[in-house]
Design an enzyme around this catalytic site. Structure first.
Site, PDB file in Angstrom:
ATOM      1  N   PHE A   9       0.879  -1.267  -0.087  1.00 38.72           N
ATOM      2  CA  PHE A   9      -0.243  -0.061   0.010  1.00 38.72           C
ATOM      3  C   PHE A   9       0.757   1.052   0.004  1.00 38.72           C
ATOM      4  CE2 PHE A   9      -3.693   2.316   1.806  1.00 38.72           C
ATOM      5  CZ  PHE A   9      -4.450   2.285   0.789  1.00 38.72           C
ATOM      6  N   VAL A  12       1.928   3.350  -5.660  1.00 37.24           N
ATOM      7  CA  VAL A  12       0.961   2.741  -6.529  1.00 37.24           C
ATOM      8  C   VAL A  12       0.176   1.977  -5.782  1.00 37.24           C
ATOM      9  CG1 VAL A  12       1.054   1.467  -8.616  1.00 37.24           C
ATOM     10  CG2 VAL A  12       3.172   2.624  -8.075  1.00 37.24           C
ATOM     11  N   LYS A 100       8.748  -3.961 -11.889  1.00 37.27           N
ATOM     12  CA  LYS A 100       9.602  -4.302 -13.411  1.00 37.27           C
ATOM     13  C   LYS A 100      10.539  -5.200 -12.899  1.00 37.27           C
ATOM     14  CE  LYS A 100       9.972  -0.262 -11.423  1.00 37.27           C
ATOM     15  NZ  LYS A 100       9.534   1.264 -11.571  1.00 37.27           N
ATOM     16  N   VAL A 127       6.174  -0.888 -17.569  1.00 40.34           N
ATOM     17  CA  VAL A 127       7.024  -0.325 -18.425  1.00 40.34           C
ATOM     18  C   VAL A 127       6.365   1.087 -18.764  1.00 40.34           C
ATOM     19  CG1 VAL A 127       8.127  -0.166 -20.557  1.00 40.34           C
ATOM     20  CG2 VAL A 127       8.177  -2.243 -19.194  1.00 40.34           C
ATOM     21  N   ILE A 131       1.428   4.675 -19.449  1.00 38.87           N
ATOM     22  CA  ILE A 131       1.378   4.666 -21.049  1.00 38.87           C
ATOM     23  C   ILE A 131       0.983   3.218 -21.522  1.00 38.87           C
ATOM     24  CG2 ILE A 131       2.668   4.858 -23.252  1.00 38.87           C
ATOM     25  CD1 ILE A 131       5.050   6.490 -21.902  1.00 38.87           C
ATOM     26  N   GLY A 182       7.067  11.069  -5.588  1.00 35.31           N
ATOM     27  CA  GLY A 182       6.672   9.508  -5.743  1.00 35.31           C
ATOM     28  C   GLY A 182       7.213   9.090  -7.100  1.00 35.31           C
ATOM     29  N   LYS A 200      13.356  -2.337 -17.689  1.00 35.57           N
ATOM     30  CA  LYS A 200      12.348  -1.971 -18.895  1.00 35.57           C
ATOM     31  C   LYS A 200      12.587  -2.475 -19.961  1.00 35.57           C
ATOM     32  CE  LYS A 200      10.259   1.377 -15.536  1.00 35.57           C
ATOM     33  NZ  LYS A 200      10.242   2.779 -15.002  1.00 35.57           N
TER      34      LYS A 200
HETATM   35  N1  HSE Z   1      11.286   5.136 -10.738  1.00 33.85           N
HETATM   36  C1  HSE Z   1      10.518   4.775 -11.999  1.00 33.85           C
HETATM   37  C2  HSE Z   1      10.551   5.916 -12.836  1.00 33.85           C
HETATM   38  C3  HSE Z   1       9.067   4.703 -11.370  1.00 33.85           C
HETATM   39  O1  HSE Z   1      11.168   7.032 -12.242  1.00 33.85           O
HETATM   40  O2  HSE Z   1      10.356   5.892 -13.976  1.00 33.85           O
HETATM   41  C4  HSE Z   1       8.313   3.968 -12.627  1.00 33.85           C
HETATM   42  O3  HSE Z   1       8.559   2.702 -13.034  1.00 33.85           O
END
Ligand code: HSE
Length: 405
Positions: A9, A12, A100, A127, A131, A182, A200
């Site tokens: 929690f 995300v 990921k 990823v 998007i 965040g 990714k």
């Molecule tokens: N820390 C990652 C970023 C979070 O900044 O893209 C999203 O995957």
């Protein structure tokens, strides 16, 4: 009604609870049934949260509850996230994730387990944050051979580079800002050292080329060595510096890598700023397609997780096609030294030498760009291999070599 459990929690996970609650109406209209959050697993308590009564601390409550059919894993890290995901799939529960690290390292295995148990393992949010990229690659580009992937895949580093370029901001201040918003990983070294982008790009390469390559076995450079002078020199020559995840096939073998690259201002990736991500795919039938949107953050990432929850429910009721790839072995990976591209060298001019373009051309052969600012010189060369580039950089006074797009 479908019962869902949320594992983790944090940024995300709490976003997923928010999306499922705030947009309950539209989600249920699409599915024709109610989606109910039955449990939230976390080590912490959340007094005052509207979801506080759903919090449990024992994973077995979720695993052993036959009423829970979809589990959304947003814990981060490999363990226990992988172990919990595997146990849920083996128990006949679908799993959706934004993790990921787990998808890059264990995705092939978890997909196989999901298929064997007739459930779904989906990872749209792993990823590009919000998007849509995984689903379009699997579905909408299904009739194409994907030939090349180039993507800005990390929101935190793109945010930092944008602030360095446009405001001359200091690296540490912008990183703190990205953490507060965040965007950054629990350990932001994963962002700034390129590890998150590596996870990714191997996921995208697995979808494109059918083989899951370990993120630990690919060439990865982050953004920590990029100076504001490098950025200024590149801008003067008409390029932006972006952290790019790249994958292509060389002689039928796969070459994924992550490194900062110079992107010409005329290329759409160059205009992608702040926390936004962009993925440019080359495919044999469609040509080039670009996917663009918020690459990190609570609600954008939760939006992708919730799309997977909807699809996981649909999968169990009729079947959607799951992605397919298998674990790569060493023979699937192209030799990094075979990679060639144009380079941007940055080096220091020594006090006594008057460096003109003509003199630089005598050393590099034909060059495509030359710029001098204070005591720093930037030179764009013709294509050369990795070995040739490192040999030149090591001879230059404090020299650095960047790849060009
Ligand atoms: N820390 C990652 C970023 C979070 O900044 O893209 C999203 O995957």
């Amino acid at each position: 009604m479908t019962n869902v459990a949320i594992l983790g929690f944090g940024v995300v996970g709490s976003g997923v609870a928010e999306v499922l609650t705030q947009n309950k109406g539209i989600i249920e209209k699409k599915l024709g049934k109610e989606v109910n959050i039955k449990y939230i697993l976390d080590l912490r308590e959340f007094p005052g949260s509207p979801f506080e009564d759903l919090v449990v601390h024992d994973f077995n409550i979720i695993l052993n509850d036959p009423e829970v059919s979809v589990v959304a894993e947003m814990m981060g890290g490999s363990h226990p996230a992988y172990d919990f995901s595997k146990a849920c799939l083996e128990a006949g529960k679908s799993v959706v994730t934004s993790n990921k690290e787990v998808v890059a390292n264990f995705g092939a295995e978890l997909l196989e387990i999901a298929k064997a148990h007739g459930v779904a393992y989906l990872f749209e949010a792993s990823v590009g944050g919000g998007i849509p990229i995984i689903r379009p690659m699997c579905n909408d580009l299904a009739s194409n051979n994907i030939t090349e992937i180039n993507g800005i895949l990390n929101g935190t580093t793109n945010y930092i580079l944008t602030k360095m370029t446009k405001e001359g901001a200091a690296f540490a201040d912008v990183l703190k800002d990205a953490q507060d918003k965040g965007y950054a990983e629990r350990n932001p070294a994963a962002d700034v050292e390129g590890i998150d982008a590596a996870r990714k790009i191997v996921i995208l390469a697995a979808l494109a080329f059918g083989k899951a390559i370990s993120p630990d076995s690919i060439h990865v450079e982050g953004i920590t060595e990029i100076s504001t002078t490098d950025v200024e020199l590149a801008e003067d020559l008409g390029y932006s510096i972006k952290l790019i995840g790249h994958a292509e096939k060389i002689e039928e073998k796969i070459l994924p890598m992550v490194s900062p690259r110079l992107i010409p201002h005329s290329n759409p990736l160059s205009g992608i700023n702040d926390v936004f991500n962009g993925i440019l795919l080359g495919a044999d039938m469609v040509g080039q397609v670009m996917f663009y949107g918020p690459g990190a953050g609570k609600l954008p990432t939760a939006s992708a997780v919730c799309a997977d929850i909807v699809d996981a429910i649909a999968h169990c009721e009729g079947g959607i096609k799951l992605p397919e790839f298998s674990v790569a072995d060493a023979s699937d990976l192209a030799d990094f030294e075979k990679y060639t591209c144009r380079r941007f060298f940055v080096f220091e001019k020594c006090a006594e030498c008057d460096l003109t373009r003509e003199r630089v051309e005598k050393c590099f052969g034909t060059i495509e760009g030359f710029v001098c600012k204070g005591n720093r010189v930037g030179v764009i060369t013709a294509e050369m291999s990795e070995n040739e580039a490192s040999a030149i950089a090591s001879k230059l006074n404090g020299g650095k070599a960047y790849r060009l797009f």
